[in-house]
Design an enzyme around this catalytic site. Structure first.
Site, PDB file in Angstrom:
ATOM      1  N   LEU A  10       9.357   9.011  -4.147  1.00 57.29           N
ATOM      2  CA  LEU A  10       9.218   7.802  -3.339  1.00 57.29           C
ATOM      3  C   LEU A  10       7.879   7.129  -3.653  1.00 57.29           C
ATOM      4  CD1 LEU A  10      10.605   9.033   0.108  1.00 57.29           C
ATOM      5  CD2 LEU A  10      11.820   8.223  -1.926  1.00 57.29           C
ATOM      6  N   ALA A  11       7.966   5.892  -4.085  1.00 56.72           N
ATOM      7  CA  ALA A  11       6.743   5.207  -4.531  1.00 56.72           C
ATOM      8  C   ALA A  11       6.797   3.717  -4.234  1.00 56.72           C
ATOM      9  CB  ALA A  11       6.546   5.430  -6.026  1.00 56.72           C
ATOM     10  N   GLY A  13       5.908   2.233  -1.220  1.00 54.89           N
ATOM     11  CA  GLY A  13       4.986   1.769  -0.175  1.00 54.89           C
ATOM     12  C   GLY A  13       3.817   0.976  -0.745  1.00 54.89           C
ATOM     13  N   ARG A  17      -4.052   0.804   3.138  1.00 52.34           N
ATOM     14  CA  ARG A  17      -5.377   1.337   3.501  1.00 52.34           C
ATOM     15  C   ARG A  17      -6.274   1.632   2.287  1.00 52.34           C
ATOM     16  NH1 ARG A  17      -4.058   6.210   7.162  1.00 52.34           N
ATOM     17  NH2 ARG A  17      -1.925   5.847   6.451  1.00 52.34           N
ATOM     18  N   GLY A  81      11.681   2.454   5.360  1.00 50.49           N
ATOM     19  CA  GLY A  81      11.491   3.851   5.740  1.00 50.49           C
ATOM     20  C   GLY A  81      11.934   4.811   4.643  1.00 50.49           C
ATOM     21  N   ASP A 105       2.474   9.581  -3.872  1.00 47.82           N
ATOM     22  CA  ASP A 105       1.061   9.631  -3.491  1.00 47.82           C
ATOM     23  C   ASP A 105       0.618  11.035  -3.082  1.00 47.82           C
ATOM     24  OD1 ASP A 105       2.453   9.758  -1.149  1.00 47.82           O
ATOM     25  OD2 ASP A 105       1.465   8.062  -0.170  1.00 47.82           O
ATOM     26  N   GLU A 153       8.391  12.840  14.233  1.00 48.15           N
ATOM     27  CA  GLU A 153       7.239  12.084  13.735  1.00 48.15           C
ATOM     28  C   GLU A 153       6.151  12.029  14.815  1.00 48.15           C
ATOM     29  OE1 GLU A 153       6.751  10.964  10.566  1.00 48.15           O
ATOM     30  OE2 GLU A 153       8.519  12.220  10.362  1.00 48.15           O
ATOM     31  N   ASN A 376     -31.764  10.039 -46.236  1.00 51.96           N
ATOM     32  CA  ASN A 376     -32.662   9.856 -45.104  1.00 51.96           C
ATOM     33  C   ASN A 376     -32.713   8.381 -44.745  1.00 51.96           C
ATOM     34  OD1 ASN A 376     -34.811   9.791 -43.299  1.00 51.96           O
ATOM     35  ND2 ASN A 376     -35.685  11.639 -44.212  1.00 51.96           N
ATOM     36  N   TYR A 386     -21.444  -7.572 -40.662  1.00 47.06           N
ATOM     37  CA  TYR A 386     -20.583  -8.659 -40.191  1.00 47.06           C
ATOM     38  C   TYR A 386     -21.200  -9.992 -40.561  1.00 47.06           C
ATOM     39  CZ  TYR A 386     -17.731 -11.257 -36.799  1.00 47.06           C
ATOM     40  OH  TYR A 386     -16.860 -12.128 -36.200  1.00 47.06           O
TER      41      TYR A 386
END
Ligand code: UD1
Ligand code: MG
Length: 452
Positions: A10-11, A13, A17, A81, A105, A153, A376, A386
């Protein structure tokens, strides 16, 4: 024998927040979206199908999951829901399958815990956990015989029910055939006006089902992300576990609280990692490698006994054995260093191959450059690679000596054992063993006084 497993994640929502433009399930944990963690875990359980229910910013979520080609995407246009969300996926599921419900989540559930849940092979299997502070969660109600009766709930619970510490993590297995008719008779007559998936449990009990439960080994496994603070707690806990894993295999991490890995790190024996190191992508460290404080290392292989001094940034490089890097070096993609190379402070390399024993110890830029062995390169040497339109190559031969503050205007070749005088601007190739000086001659004007 159990029926075929199908996972529903389930993804849909919004994750209001998080106060972020990024959908919640795409917020990163250890550098990867939360949803990718869930998908990776789900994959390891070998389900016949993985359904992901999306809604809020669904297109973005979908686009971010290109590596998970097997996903069956299910659109839930309105988020009514969790029960409603599962109902949208059901027409895509085989009617004789066992469903595993996961949340996009809740990223850190272990394969071991989920395997236990699946192997209950129950008509309804619930992953529950006892929390000291169960506020906000659905409570597991049990009868006198200890059997689960349902889930209430938080917002719908009585005061007495709110005393219950065993909560529903939301993660559950369900017999598809059993819940099909039950989902159709769900009601939204509750405190949140939502179709709760959790109501399925008491409905199944009414039909004679006895739900079974398992608990995770570690409560962090069922921790969801609703805000930045929870995300941070998961991040720190996950990083601590990654550091512990490396330390168990012998890596010395000076402070696991100041260690971050966003990818994979393979370390040999006797590797030491000082504080505030950040590793990203795929990093491999050979035996005896030392990483100084405040280094960022990404997609790089580092050979045995190489020392990376503090504040160095390395990305997309192959570094040989016994090299000395930094402090304050910037090694960019396409850099290949042979063994015993020194790339010192304020040296930047990009697309540069540097041969065994060569040194660029200070304040240098080597871009699109090939350097031979034992060369060196003096302080302040710059490859001018460039011209404003194209990039050009610089070649520096074996044993070449480039004096300080030299500009090598590419394309240009400095052949073996050539010397370049300090302060030169070199625009033409230099033959073997030659000395090149390309700078204005010094004139001393005697008795020079500043005019008033
Ligand atoms: C849910 C459970 C609760 C449990 C808690 C654990 C229900 C009714 N309640 O509550 O028992 O203790 O998780 O964290 O299931 N989602 C959709 N579509 C929707 C609604 C939600 O895809 O219409 C997704 C969300 O994106 C989220 C997940 O389902 O990934 C859970 O939804 P959320 O609203 O967070 O449920 P909770 O109130 O936390
Ligand atoms: Mg939630």
């Amino acid at each position: 024998m159990s029926n075929k497993l199908e996972a529903i994640i389930l993804a849909a929502g919004s994750g209001s927040r998080m106060y972020s433009d990024l959908p919640k399930v795409l917020q990163p944990l250890a550098g990867r979206p939360l949803l990718h963690h869930v998908l990776t875990t789900a994959r390891q359980l070998g389900p016949a199908k993985i359904h992901v229910v999306i809604g809020h910013q669904g297109d973005k979520v979908r686009e971010s999951c290109g590596d998970f080609k097997e996903i069956n995407w299910v659109l839930q246009e309105q988020q009514l829901g969790t029960g409603h969300a599962v109902k949208q996926a059901l027409p895509h599921c085989a009617s004789d399958c066992q469903l595993l419900i996961l949340y996009g989540d809740v990223p850190l559930t272990s394969v071991a815990t989920l395997s236990k849940l699946i192997h209950l092979d129950a008509a309804v299997g619930l992953l529950t956990v006892d929390l000291d502070n169960p506020d906000g969660y659905g409570r597991i109600t049990r009868g006198e015989n200890g059997h689960v009766q349902g889930i209430v709930e938080h917002k719908d619970a009585t005061r007495q029910q709110r005393e219950i510490r065993e909560i529903s993590t939301g993660i559950m297995t369900l017999q598809c055939r059993l819940i099909q008719p039950l989902l159709n008779s769900l009601s939204d007559d509750n405190a949140q006006g939502e179709y709760y998936l959790t109501d399925i449990v008491s409905m199944a009990v009414a039909e004679g089902v006895i739900p079974e439960t398992v608990q995770p080994t570690n409560p962090i496994e069922v921790q969801g992300v609703n805000d930045q603070s929870q995300l941070n707690k998961l991040e720190r806990s996950y990083q601590r576990d990654l550091a512990e894993g490396l330390m168990k295999q012998g890596t010395r991490i000076m402070d696991p609280a100041r260690f971050d890995l966003r990818g994979t790190l393979t370390a040999g024996k006797d590797v030491v990692i000082d504080i505030n190191a950040l590793f990203e992508g795929e990093v491999v460290l050979g035996d005896g490698v030392m990483i100084g404080a405040n280094c960022c290392i990404q997609d790089t292989v580092i050979g045995d006994r190489t020392v990376v001094h503090p504040n160095s940034i390395i990305d997309g490089a192959r570094i040989g054995a016994q090299c000395m890097i930094g402090p304050f070096a910037r090694i960019r993609p396409g850099t290949v260093l042979d063994s015993d190379v020194r790339v010192g402070n304020f040296v930047e390399t990009k697309n540069a191959t540097i041969g065994k024993g060569s040194k660029a110890s200070h304040l240098t830029y080597l871009g699109d450059t090939e350097v031979g062995q034992e060369a060196n390169i003096g302080a302040g040497t710059i490859t001018c690679n460039y011209d404003g339109v194209n990039k050009h190559k610089t070649y520096i031969g074996n044993g070449a000596f480039i004096g300080s503050n030299v500009a090598l205007v590419a394309p240009v070749e400095i052949n073996d054992n050539a010397h370049i005088g300090a302060g030169s601007t070199i625009t033409k190739s230099v033959p073997e063993n030659a000395l090149a000086i390309g700078r204005g001659r010094q004139r001393n004007i005697p008795d020079w006084k500043k005019k008033d």
